[in-house]
Design a protein around this motif. Structure first.
Motif, PDB file in Angstrom:
ATOM      1  N   GLU A  86      -0.856  16.949  -4.550  1.00  0.00           N
ATOM      2  CA  GLU A  86      -1.921  16.302  -3.786  1.00  0.00           C
ATOM      3  C   GLU A  86      -3.231  16.509  -4.531  1.00  0.00           C
ATOM      4  OE1 GLU A  86      -1.813  14.687  -0.895  1.00  0.00           O
ATOM      5  OE2 GLU A  86       0.220  15.140  -0.215  1.00  0.00           O
ATOM      6  N   CYS A  87      -4.189  15.611  -4.305  1.00  0.00           N
ATOM      7  CA  CYS A  87      -5.530  15.868  -4.821  1.00  0.00           C
ATOM      8  C   CYS A  87      -6.268  16.765  -3.835  1.00  0.00           C
ATOM      9  CB  CYS A  87      -6.308  14.557  -4.998  1.00  0.00           C
ATOM     10  SG  CYS A  87      -5.762  13.612  -6.421  1.00  0.00           S
ATOM     11  N   SER A  88      -6.904  17.811  -4.343  1.00  0.00           N
ATOM     12  CA  SER A  88      -7.670  18.702  -3.480  1.00  0.00           C
ATOM     13  C   SER A  88      -8.778  19.354  -4.306  1.00  0.00           C
ATOM     14  CB  SER A  88      -6.735  19.762  -2.895  1.00  0.00           C
ATOM     15  OG  SER A  88      -7.435  20.567  -1.982  1.00  0.00           O
ATOM     16  N   TYR A  89      -9.830  19.771  -3.600  1.00  0.00           N
ATOM     17  CA  TYR A  89     -10.999  20.394  -4.239  1.00  0.00           C
ATOM     18  C   TYR A  89     -10.757  21.902  -4.257  1.00  0.00           C
ATOM     19  CZ  TYR A  89     -16.062  21.419  -4.725  1.00  0.00           C
ATOM     20  OH  TYR A  89     -17.301  21.855  -5.123  1.00  0.00           O
ATOM     21  N   VAL A  90     -10.462  22.429  -5.441  1.00  0.00           N
ATOM     22  CA  VAL A  90     -10.005  23.816  -5.565  1.00  0.00           C
ATOM     23  C   VAL A  90     -10.734  24.527  -6.719  1.00  0.00           C
ATOM     24  CG1 VAL A  90      -7.682  23.304  -4.691  1.00  0.00           C
ATOM     25  CG2 VAL A  90      -8.143  23.106  -7.155  1.00  0.00           C
ATOM     26  N   HIS A  91     -10.571  25.854  -6.753  1.00  0.00           N
ATOM     27  CA  HIS A  91     -11.016  26.606  -7.929  1.00  0.00           C
ATOM     28  C   HIS A  91     -10.298  26.018  -9.142  1.00  0.00           C
ATOM     29  CE1 HIS A  91     -11.916  29.990 -10.559  1.00  0.00           C
ATOM     30  NE2 HIS A  91     -10.674  29.827 -10.987  1.00  0.00           N
ATOM     31  N   SER A  92     -11.038  25.796 -10.217  1.00  0.00           N
ATOM     32  CA  SER A  92     -10.456  25.032 -11.316  1.00  0.00           C
ATOM     33  C   SER A  92     -11.054  25.459 -12.643  1.00  0.00           C
ATOM     34  CB  SER A  92     -10.766  23.550 -11.054  1.00  0.00           C
ATOM     35  OG  SER A  92     -10.216  22.744 -12.053  1.00  0.00           O
ATOM     36  N   THR A  93     -10.252  25.325 -13.672  1.00  0.00           N
ATOM     37  CA  THR A  93     -10.775  25.582 -15.018  1.00  0.00           C
ATOM     38  C   THR A  93     -10.565  24.358 -15.907  1.00  0.00           C
ATOM     39  OG1 THR A  93      -8.650  26.580 -15.572  1.00  0.00           O
ATOM     40  CG2 THR A  93     -10.400  28.096 -14.963  1.00  0.00           C
ATOM     41  N   ILE A  94     -10.243  23.216 -15.291  1.00  0.00           N
ATOM     42  CA  ILE A  94      -9.944  22.074 -16.159  1.00  0.00           C
ATOM     43  C   ILE A  94     -11.201  21.414 -16.729  1.00  0.00           C
ATOM     44  CG2 ILE A  94      -7.597  21.477 -15.406  1.00  0.00           C
ATOM     45  CD1 ILE A  94      -8.767  19.407 -13.600  1.00  0.00           C
ATOM     46  N   ILE A  95     -12.339  21.570 -16.045  1.00  0.00           N
ATOM     47  CA  ILE A  95     -13.601  21.238 -16.713  1.00  0.00           C
ATOM     48  C   ILE A  95     -14.496  22.469 -16.568  1.00  0.00           C
ATOM     49  CG2 ILE A  95     -13.363  18.755 -16.249  1.00  0.00           C
ATOM     50  CD1 ILE A  95     -15.837  19.125 -14.351  1.00  0.00           C
ATOM     51  N   VAL A  99       0.827  -1.214   0.000  1.00  0.00           N
ATOM     52  CA  VAL A  99       0.000   0.000   0.000  1.00  0.00           C
ATOM     53  C   VAL A  99       0.860   1.262   0.000  1.00  0.00           C
ATOM     54  CG1 VAL A  99      -0.317   0.138   2.534  1.00  0.00           C
ATOM     55  CG2 VAL A  99      -2.097   1.011   1.002  1.00  0.00           C
ATOM     56  N   ALA A 100       2.021   1.209   0.618  1.00  0.00           N
ATOM     57  CA  ALA A 100       2.872   2.404   0.688  1.00  0.00           C
ATOM     58  C   ALA A 100       3.375   2.835  -0.691  1.00  0.00           C
ATOM     59  CB  ALA A 100       4.056   2.145   1.612  1.00  0.00           C
ATOM     60  N   GLU A 101       3.346   1.897  -1.644  1.00  0.00           N
ATOM     61  CA  GLU A 101       3.837   2.240  -3.000  1.00  0.00           C
ATOM     62  C   GLU A 101       2.732   2.719  -3.926  1.00  0.00           C
ATOM     63  OE1 GLU A 101       5.936  -1.131  -4.589  1.00  0.00           O
ATOM     64  OE2 GLU A 101       7.154  -1.294  -2.762  1.00  0.00           O
ATOM     65  N   VAL A 102       1.490   2.667  -3.443  1.00  0.00           N
ATOM     66  CA  VAL A 102       0.356   2.925  -4.347  1.00  0.00           C
ATOM     67  C   VAL A 102       0.087   4.421  -4.502  1.00  0.00           C
ATOM     68  CG1 VAL A 102      -2.151   2.649  -4.612  1.00  0.00           C
ATOM     69  CG2 VAL A 102      -0.756   0.709  -3.869  1.00  0.00           C
ATOM     70  N   ASN A 103      -0.211   4.833  -5.718  1.00  0.00           N
ATOM     71  CA  ASN A 103      -0.725   6.174  -5.989  1.00  0.00           C
ATOM     72  C   ASN A 103      -1.984   6.069  -6.839  1.00  0.00           C
ATOM     73  OD1 ASN A 103       0.663   8.411  -4.830  1.00  0.00           O
ATOM     74  ND2 ASN A 103       2.487   7.608  -5.865  1.00  0.00           N
ATOM     75  N   VAL A 104      -3.023   6.788  -6.438  1.00  0.00           N
ATOM     76  CA  VAL A 104      -4.276   6.826  -7.213  1.00  0.00           C
ATOM     77  C   VAL A 104      -4.827   8.252  -7.146  1.00  0.00           C
ATOM     78  CG1 VAL A 104      -6.609   5.901  -7.500  1.00  0.00           C
ATOM     79  CG2 VAL A 104      -4.871   4.485  -6.397  1.00  0.00           C
ATOM     80  N   PRO A 105      -4.937   8.951  -8.272  1.00  0.00           N
ATOM     81  CA  PRO A 105      -5.606  10.256  -8.197  1.00  0.00           C
ATOM     82  C   PRO A 105      -7.113  10.070  -8.015  1.00  0.00           C
ATOM     83  CG  PRO A 105      -4.753   9.836 -10.431  1.00  0.00           C
ATOM     84  CD  PRO A 105      -4.472   8.613  -9.608  1.00  0.00           C
ATOM     85  N   VAL A 106      -7.720  10.990  -7.262  1.00  0.00           N
ATOM     86  CA  VAL A 106      -9.183  10.969  -7.117  1.00  0.00           C
ATOM     87  C   VAL A 106      -9.678  12.365  -7.461  1.00  0.00           C
ATOM     88  CG1 VAL A 106     -11.139  10.532  -5.588  1.00  0.00           C
ATOM     89  CG2 VAL A 106      -9.030   9.221  -5.291  1.00  0.00           C
ATOM     90  N   ILE A 107     -10.606  12.442  -8.417  1.00  0.00           N
ATOM     91  CA  ILE A 107     -11.040  13.744  -8.925  1.00  0.00           C
ATOM     92  C   ILE A 107     -12.515  13.985  -8.611  1.00  0.00           C
ATOM     93  CG2 ILE A 107      -9.312  13.671 -10.771  1.00  0.00           C
ATOM     94  CD1 ILE A 107     -11.720  13.107 -12.729  1.00  0.00           C
ATOM     95  N   GLY A 108     -12.988  15.184  -8.923  1.00  0.00           N
ATOM     96  CA  GLY A 108     -14.415  15.504  -8.819  1.00  0.00           C
ATOM     97  C   GLY A 108     -14.710  16.311  -7.579  1.00  0.00           C
ATOM     98  N   GLY A 109     -15.379  15.655  -6.605  1.00  0.00           N
ATOM     99  CA  GLY A 109     -15.742  16.340  -5.369  1.00  0.00           C
ATOM    100  C   GLY A 109     -15.594  15.395  -4.199  1.00  0.00           C
ATOM    101  N   HIS A 110     -16.320  15.677  -3.112  1.00  0.00           N
ATOM    102  CA  HIS A 110     -16.178  14.842  -1.909  1.00  0.00           C
ATOM    103  C   HIS A 110     -17.552  14.418  -1.389  1.00  0.00           C
ATOM    104  CE1 HIS A 110     -14.497  13.173   1.713  1.00  0.00           C
ATOM    105  NE2 HIS A 110     -15.215  13.983   2.458  1.00  0.00           N
ATOM    106  N   ALA A 111     -18.303  13.721  -2.228  1.00  0.00           N
ATOM    107  CA  ALA A 111     -19.587  13.159  -1.796  1.00  0.00           C
ATOM    108  C   ALA A 111     -20.071  12.178  -2.852  1.00  0.00           C
ATOM    109  CB  ALA A 111     -20.638  14.260  -1.618  1.00  0.00           C
ATOM    110  N   GLY A 112     -20.367  10.951  -2.425  1.00  0.00           N
ATOM    111  CA  GLY A 112     -21.008   9.972  -3.293  1.00  0.00           C
ATOM    112  C   GLY A 112     -20.395   9.883  -4.677  1.00  0.00           C
ATOM    113  N   VAL A 113     -21.253   9.963  -5.696  1.00  0.00           N
ATOM    114  CA  VAL A 113     -20.761   9.784  -7.073  1.00  0.00           C
ATOM    115  C   VAL A 113     -19.823  10.892  -7.535  1.00  0.00           C
ATOM    116  CG1 VAL A 113     -22.772   8.443  -7.830  1.00  0.00           C
ATOM    117  CG2 VAL A 113     -22.748  10.937  -8.173  1.00  0.00           C
ATOM    118  N   THR A 114     -19.775  12.004  -6.801  1.00  0.00           N
ATOM    119  CA  THR A 114     -18.839  13.063  -7.230  1.00  0.00           C
ATOM    120  C   THR A 114     -17.388  12.675  -6.919  1.00  0.00           C
ATOM    121  OG1 THR A 114     -18.830  14.437  -5.199  1.00  0.00           O
ATOM    122  CG2 THR A 114     -20.613  14.828  -6.783  1.00  0.00           C
ATOM    123  N   ILE A 115     -17.204  11.640  -6.123  1.00  0.00           N
ATOM    124  CA  ILE A 115     -15.844  11.129  -5.843  1.00  0.00           C
ATOM    125  C   ILE A 115     -15.499  10.141  -6.962  1.00  0.00           C
ATOM    126  CG2 ILE A 115     -14.438   9.752  -4.247  1.00  0.00           C
ATOM    127  CD1 ILE A 115     -16.506  10.589  -2.012  1.00  0.00           C
TER     128      ILE A 115
END
Ligand SMILES: NC(=O)c1ccc[n+]([C@@H]2O[C@H](COP(=O)([O-])OP(=O)(O)OC[C@H]3O[C@@H](n4cnc5c(N)ncnc54)[C@H](O)[C@@H]3O)[C@@H](O)[C@H]2O)c1
Ligand SMILES: O=C(O)C[C@H](O)C(=O)O
Length: 328
Positions: free
Chosen positions: A266-275, A194-210
């Motif tokens: 890091e993954c974080s929920y920020v002001h964004s213009t990528i979508i 697990v210490a070697e694993v990296n997975v980006p998580v995008i969207g938001g922080h609730a249900g299907v938005t994760i």
């Protein structure tokens, strides 16, 4: 009404409640304020911040119980001064000069609730606290933990705009738990350390938005579509699992970036213009002044492309809810 108590005051109070140690001159002074410091997130977060050598001053604010937490944490033999503040009358003092404000203030979910069910209580708390940030530490980085993050991040953005001090690079919604969970679940199925694993998580922080991007996970593993679907769902439901098991606790911090450590991503929920949505969680490169770069999403699998389209309506409406509330 809570009585306002400034934990730092007399020398005897200092002895019992204020721990002060002096730093070496080579390490910069950093004040971190935690709002909601006496809660389930706030207490372990206060401990983590007290252990962080980059922090020279730790300001613990809550509407209740900060004297005990400040005393407890303050006796740890690390660099930072610890001061506890309690009640709205002390909010200004808690915030003055803060470089980083972390906000886990508010109510957590109970089983059967969604994060959005917390909006009615937490939006008001966040609005009040962020109005004070605009006034007393307008240059601070702000890490929002209070749920629903998808809506509580747009609230300070609006308040800060009105106050004329909004710096979109300095406002973060904390989504690190989603990454932590995605890494743990992936490591189990892929049978990799697990210490070697990296997975980006995008969207938001609730249900299907994760939306975890397992197609970009490293080390790569050849997992079937069914397994990836199940891993995605488990990551989306990770918070609910914890809520059901023990009432929703966890903590995360981006504080490494406050010392200007280069190339922290890091993954974080920020002001964004990528979508097309104005706030979005994705990989961001952090620096001393906050977000230095919002990174591209990279290639998505068909399954992830569908997930991305599916999350947009809910995330859009959560953002609009926060914006509307802030402007009422
Ligand atoms: N973003 C994330 O990953 C994440 C993870 C876990 C929890 N959370 C959220 O964090 C929040 C806190 O969770 P918790 O388990 O610590 O809850 P908790 O009830 O244990 O603690 C909340 C603390 O906030 C304080 N508080 C309430 N109103 C306040 C105000 N106006 N000013 C200052 N402090 C105030 C309370 O007194 C309490 O000490 C919840 O909204 C929860 O959903 C977010
Ligand atoms: O799920 C919650 O309510 C708390 C937090 O957002 C989490 O993901 O654990």
């Amino acid at each position: 009404m809570f009585r306002s108590v400034l934990v730092r005051s007399s020398s005897s109070a200092k002895q019992s409640l204020l721990h002060r140690s002096f730093s070496s001159s080579s390490v910069p002074e950093r004040k971190v304020a935690i709002l909601g410091a006496a809660g389930g997130i706030g207490q372990p977060l206060s401990l983590l911040m007290k252990l962080n050598p980059l922090v020279s001053s730790l300001s613990l604010f809550d509407i209740a119980n900060t004297p005990g937490v400040a005393a407890d944490v303050g006796y740890i033999n690390t660099r930072s001064e610890v001061v506890g503040y309690m009640g709205d009358d002390d909010l200004a003092k808690a915030l003055e000069g803060a470089d980083l404000v972390i906000i886990p203030a508010g109510v957590p979910r109970k089983p059967g609730m969604t994060r959005d069910d917390l909006f009615n209580i937490n939006a008001g708390i966040v609005k009040n606290l962020c109005s004070a940030i605009a006034k007393y530490c307008p240059h601070a980085l702000v890490n929002m933990i209070s749920n629903p993050v998808n809506s509580t991040v747009p609230i300070p953005a609006e308040i800060f705009k009105k106050a004329g001090m909004y710096d979109e690079k300095k406002l973060f919604g904390v989504t690190t738990l989603d990454v932590v969970r995605a890494k743990t679940f992936y490591a189990g199925k892929a049978n990799v350390p697990v210490a070697e694993v990296n997975v980006p998580v995008i969207g938001g922080h609730a249900g299907v938005t994760i939306l975890p991007l397992f197609s970009q996970a490293t080390p790569q593993a050849n997992l079937s579509g069914d397994v990836l679907t199940a891993l995605t769902k488990r990551t989306q439901d990770g918070g609910t699992e914890v809520v059901e098991a023990k009432a929703g606790k966890g903590s995360a911090t981006l504080s490494m970036a406050i010392n200007g450590v280069p190339d922290v991503v890091e993954c974080s929920y920020v002001h964004s213009t990528i979508i097309e949505l104005p706030f979005f969680a994705s990989k961001v490169r952090l620096g001393k002044n906050g977000v230095e770069e919002v990174l591209d999403l990279g290639p998505l699998s068909d399954f992830e492309k569908e997930g991305l389209e599916a999350l947009k309506p809910e995330l859009k409406s959560s953002i609009e809810k926060g914006v509307k509330f802030a402007n009422q």
